[in-house]
Enzyme design. Structure first.
Site, PDB file in Angstrom:
ATOM      1  CG  HIS A  69      -0.262   0.021   2.546  1.00 36.96           C
ATOM      2  ND1 HIS A  69       0.246   1.163   3.103  1.00 36.96           N
ATOM      3  CD2 HIS A  69       0.004  -0.973   3.437  1.00 36.96           C
ATOM      4  CE1 HIS A  69       0.776   0.893   4.289  1.00 36.96           C
ATOM      5  NE2 HIS A  69       0.652  -0.406   4.510  1.00 36.96           N
ATOM      6  CB  CYS A 106       1.492  -3.589   5.355  1.00 37.60           C
ATOM      7  SG  CYS A 106      -0.054  -4.309   5.953  1.00 37.60           S
TER       8      CYS A 106
END
Length: 216
Positions: free
Chosen positions: A169, A185
């Protein structure tokens, strides 16, 4: 401050702990505006324009570029090397597009093989149960926007048809690229995740490796 001239007030709010680093940005003190000088303009996007980062503040090796690639993965695959802090989008003819990334801090990094199960444009964010257990005061939901920790785009990683809660992301903390600071992440500059998002279809294979291996 330059950011105050470029961006809405929302981005000036305090950063979330989950998916965010907790360190002070380079060349800034705790009292200074941490965003000052990191942005040089805006790229048109909907529903929000994307803040463009001053790349001169970053190590040049993290700039998006085409490189030689000799790995066994097929063109169209994504390969994340946690140790290098690099993401490769494999291309034909032994080439890859390489992007600098931020990765999970010690004990939070995941490795393995997954696929892009879905894609999101300016996605909303919710913490995982693990994040809440570690920091109970986290907000339980954050609307899409410039201060959202998922940034402008997200690729959601799946195994066997199930969301494994790891994402590739965007980020509103550009100084964290090349660092090991996230909750697990893979984070990219917003302009880089937009570029990757446009090139990668749902179903693309994602290899996340550490110590040269992605098999658990």
């Amino acid at each position: 401050m330059i950011l105050r001239r470029l961006l809405p007030c929302a981005l000036l709010s305090a950063s979330l702990a989950a998916c965010q680093s907790v360190q002070t940005p380079p060349q800034a003190s705790a009292e200074a505006d941490p965003y000052a000088g990191w942005y040089i303009g805006l790229a048109p996007d909907k529903p929000y324009d994307i803040p463009l980062v001053d790349r001169s503040r970053m190590d040049a090796k993290y700039a998006r570029q085409v490189v030689e690639y000799k790995g066994p993965e097929k063109p169209g695959s994504i390969v994340v090397d946690i140790d290098e802090r690099m993401l490769y989008l494999v291309q034909p003819d032994n080439k890859a597009i390489r992007y600098g990334v931020g990765v999970g801090r010690q004990g939070f990094s995941w490795k393995g093989v997954a696929s892009v199960g879905r894609k999101g444009v300016w996605p909303a964010w919710s913490p995982t149960k693990t994040m809440v257990s570690l920091k109970p005061d986290l907000p339980r939901y954050r609307e899409a926007g410039l201060d959202n920790p998922l940034g402008a785009r997200a690729l959601y990683l799946y195994q066997d048809g199930r969301d494994i809660l790891f994402r590739i992301h965007g980020t509103n903390e550009p100084w964290s690229i090349g660092q090991q600071v996230s909750s697990g992440c893979i984070r990219m500059l917003n302009e880089d995740i937009v570029d990757l998002y446009e090139r990668v279809p749902v179903g693309a294979t994602v290899y996340v490796k550490r110590n040269g291996r992605y098999r658990v």
